[in-house]
Motif scaffolding. Structure first.
Motif, PDB file in Angstrom:
ATOM      1  N   TYR A  39      -2.729   6.443  -8.168  1.00  0.00           N
ATOM      2  CA  TYR A  39      -3.378   5.395  -7.903  1.00  0.00           C
ATOM      3  C   TYR A  39      -3.261   4.661  -9.486  1.00  0.00           C
ATOM      4  CZ  TYR A  39      -7.747   2.976  -6.857  1.00  0.00           C
ATOM      5  OH  TYR A  39      -8.794   2.058  -6.211  1.00  0.00           O
ATOM      6  N   THR A  63     -14.330   9.576  -6.689  1.00  0.00           N
ATOM      7  CA  THR A  63     -13.374  10.005  -5.646  1.00  0.00           C
ATOM      8  C   THR A  63     -13.744  11.576  -5.100  1.00  0.00           C
ATOM      9  OG1 THR A  63     -11.843  10.781  -7.000  1.00  0.00           O
ATOM     10  CG2 THR A  63     -11.895   8.538  -6.554  1.00  0.00           C
ATOM     11  N   TYR A  89      -8.832  -5.807  -6.122  1.00  0.00           N
ATOM     12  CA  TYR A  89      -8.450  -4.766  -5.414  1.00  0.00           C
ATOM     13  C   TYR A  89      -8.788  -5.161  -4.004  1.00  0.00           C
ATOM     14  CZ  TYR A  89     -13.933  -4.950  -4.833  1.00  0.00           C
ATOM     15  OH  TYR A  89     -14.981  -5.221  -4.382  1.00  0.00           O
ATOM     16  N   SER A  97     -12.419  -2.303   0.071  1.00  0.00           N
ATOM     17  CA  SER A  97     -12.574  -0.989   0.443  1.00  0.00           C
ATOM     18  C   SER A  97     -13.812  -0.313  -0.360  1.00  0.00           C
ATOM     19  CB  SER A  97     -11.096  -0.069   0.182  1.00  0.00           C
ATOM     20  OG  SER A  97     -11.732   1.397   0.105  1.00  0.00           O
ATOM     21  N   ARG A 146      -5.132  -3.607  -8.438  1.00  0.00           N
ATOM     22  CA  ARG A 146      -5.086  -2.099  -7.998  1.00  0.00           C
ATOM     23  C   ARG A 146      -3.781  -1.785  -7.005  1.00  0.00           C
ATOM     24  NH1 ARG A 146      -5.073   1.876  -4.024  1.00  0.00           N
ATOM     25  NH2 ARG A 146      -4.374   0.228  -2.543  1.00  0.00           N
ATOM     26  N   HIS A 197     -12.384   1.571  -3.366  1.00  0.00           N
ATOM     27  CA  HIS A 197     -11.750   0.770  -4.381  1.00  0.00           C
ATOM     28  C   HIS A 197     -12.729  -0.065  -5.086  1.00  0.00           C
ATOM     29  CE1 HIS A 197      -8.173   2.229  -2.836  1.00  0.00           C
ATOM     30  NE2 HIS A 197      -7.882   1.168  -2.000  1.00  0.00           N
ATOM     31  N   ASN A 208     -12.143  -9.054  -4.490  1.00  0.00           N
ATOM     32  CA  ASN A 208     -11.518  -8.277  -3.320  1.00  0.00           C
ATOM     33  C   ASN A 208     -10.946  -9.195  -2.374  1.00  0.00           C
ATOM     34  OD1 ASN A 208     -14.215  -8.635  -2.662  1.00  0.00           O
ATOM     35  ND2 ASN A 208     -13.501  -7.808  -0.675  1.00  0.00           N
ATOM     36  N   LYS A 218       0.811  -1.017  -0.025  1.00  0.00           N
ATOM     37  CA  LYS A 218       0.036   0.039   0.212  1.00  0.00           C
ATOM     38  C   LYS A 218       0.770   1.014   0.015  1.00  0.00           C
ATOM     39  CE  LYS A 218      -3.939   0.357   2.724  1.00  0.00           C
ATOM     40  NZ  LYS A 218      -4.491   0.194   3.850  1.00  0.00           N
TER      41      LYS A 218
END
Length: 539
Positions: free
Chosen positions: A295, A329, A389, A392, A437, A395, A418, A3
């Motif tokens: 990102y 976002t 991903y 989240s 991601r 995400h 995920n 991350k």
């Protein structure tokens, strides 16, 4: 980050400034807290930190806690500038290759033992030891003999890190490095107490037995629930630390932690649910800060269909970045058409502006490239694609938006999946993905720490992409003393990366927060989560 890190200076973009951002109350916030108000703050780490061992941590969640519990030779002040931390003095040789640090006489571990130069030598060589398998060992390659030792071609004794005595550490570089002080504020360069680590290989797995040298020490760690840190009574500069207790909760659901903030169970949250950002922008508690990072979605070039360059480019061209930043976002993010974020000031202007955009969003051209790529591979049908991903809400929304864009613009149906953060890091490290991601934050504001991500031997590069020309340009840039030439080499390296495109940049980060008005003096760096060492709770 993993991350992954993250993570520089001003990395995280400094929104045109190259220093980390501070709140308007920072200048007057240092000093001890009010005697009649408990100086405690509750934050949200969102997930379990994968590792609180400075040698092994690679993500911003772990780094957030480590930045409060450990201290390197340098630390950062409230304006984000590197200042001496565990070292009281540094002397630099005339050729700027040898640094001689003096460790503070009053620098102590949380168990009361003195911090020594040997602790630094031990930890730095531990990071470099191939057996440690530190993903961030490459940050030490500026040091003489470090790369050779880490790659099994040299010895620990040949590494240019020597404890001359208990309080004197000598570091020899391969070449002068103008940002060495900034680099040393990164958690991978923090020391550990040699006797503690050698006495318990799991020393960093629980609060009990955890020893650190920073402003705070761990008091409690309820896994997947919370981490509690309290002011370290042994810390040499404790008089300037105003916050006594920090609690990091681990709540990953955005709507849940948003409600926890609204009911005063959390004092600060970051990454608000996208559907509340618009309504919160008028709230005085809302704050948007620059964040020097990108990102993106990594593409595993050894996994069909991303073995084909044209197909990689087709996917990159089929994504509507403005729709993502505007509709999902909504926090000041900037669509990314290259890798290095804005915010790096060069003699010729901003590095990103000078480099320009590499990706043109064009569904028709993307569809044409997809068909050409499939023909080259002899595919009548595109292999199934899964976009992964880490868990989240935001995400998930981005992944689902991209899923729809790929379907609409390329006529391709992809799946999304995920995993929780720690599992996700393990999965991607094993390169068991097609499209995944990731976010990368610079440890300070410089193109080098961003572009390092895709070095052929970087453990962070999980795409299987290796390009000798790219690696060579990056190596040249790291020893080039002429700034104009250095930036030109970095532009050339980015050009190589963007033409091969082993990843899809989506947007350049910004960070949004809600912070309780009860707190003053919180610092919002451009390459880290908030620093609350100088925070003060008021009535």
């Amino acid at each position: 980050m993993k991350k992954a890190f993250l993570a520089i200076v001003a990395l995280m973009l400094l929104s045109v400034s190259a220093l980390s951002g501070c709140s308007s109350d920072d200048a007057s916030s240092s000093g001890s807290g009010s005697s009649d108000v408990e100086q405690a703050i509750t934050l949200n780490a969102m997930s379990e930190p994968p590792s609180l061992d400075p040698a092994l941590a690679t993500d911003t969640t772990s780094g957030w806690i480590l930045d409060h519990t450990f201290e390197g030779l340098y630390t950062k002040d409230q304006k984000g500038n590197p200042v001496l931390g565990a070292a009281s003095d540094v002397k630099v040789s005339d050729d700027k290759k040898v640094y001689t640090f003096t460790i503070r006489d009053d620098a102590k571990w949380s168990d009361g033992n003195p911090v020594t130069a040997q602790d630094f030598e031990y930890e730095w060589k531990r990071v470099l030891d191939p057996k440690t398998a530190s993903a961030f060992a490459f940050y030490f390659y500026y040091i003489k003999g470090a790369e050779e030792y880490n790659k099994g071609k040299g010895s620990a004794d040949a590494v240019g890190v020597k404890a001359l005595d208990d309080k004197t550490l000598e570091v020899t570089l391969n070449a002068p490095l103008g940002y060495f002080d900034k680099l040393l504020t990164m958690w991978t360069f923090y020391p550990v107490e040699k006797s503690v680590v050698e006495g318990n290989e799991n020393w960093a797995a629980e609060a009990k037995g955890y020893v650190s040298n920073g402003a705070y020490t761990l008091k409690e760690w309820k896994h997947d629930n919370e981490v509690v840190a309290e002011k370290n009574d042994q810390y040499w500069n404790k008089k300037d630390i105003s916050m006594d207790k920090i609690t990091w909760k681990m709540v990953n659901d955005a709507n849940t932690y948003y409600q926890m903030y609204k009911t005063n169970q959390l004092d600060l949250i970051q990454t608000l649910p996208s559907d509340v950002v618009a309504q919160e922008k008028s709230n005085k508690e809302f704050k948007i800060t620059p964040y020097f990072g990108t990102y993106m979605f990594m593409l595993n070039i050894d996994k069909p269909p991303f073995t084909n360059e044209k197909i990689r480019k087709a996917f990159a061209m089929a994504i509507d970045r403005k729709a993502i930043t505007k509709n999902i976002t909504q926090s000041g993010e900037t669509p990314a058409y290259a890798f290095v974020p804005p915010g790096v000031d060069t003699p010729d202007g901003d590095f990103r502006k000078q480099g320009g955009d590499y990706i043109k969003e064009d569904p028709a051209e993307a569809k044409k490239l997809l068909e050409e790529g499939m023909a080259e591979e002899g595919w009548s049908k595109l292999p199934d694609v899964t976009l992964m991903y880490n868990t989240s809400d935001n995400h998930k929304k981005i992944a689902e938006a991209i899923q729809e864009m790929i379907k609409k613009n390329l006529g391709v149906k992809i799946s999304v999946a995920n995993q929780e953060w720690k599992t996700y890091l393990d999965t991607t490290a094993q390169k068991n993905f097609q499209m995944a991601r990731m976010g990368w934050i610079g440890v300070f504001v410089d193109p080098t720490v961003i572009l390092d991500y895709y070095l052929g031997d970087s453990p962070n590069n999980r795409t299987n992409w290796v390009n000798k020309k790219y690696d060579s340009l990056m190596a040249q840039a790291k020893v080039e003393q002429d700034e104009n030439k250095r930036y030109e080499l970095l532009h050339q390296a980015e050009d190589v990366l963007m033409k091969d495109l082993p990843f899809i940049p989506v947007y350049y980060y910004s960070q949004n927060y809600l912070t309780s008005p009860k707190f003053k003096g919180i610092v919002y760096p451009v390459n880290r989560y908030p620093d609350v060492r100088w925070a003060k709770k008021v009535k």
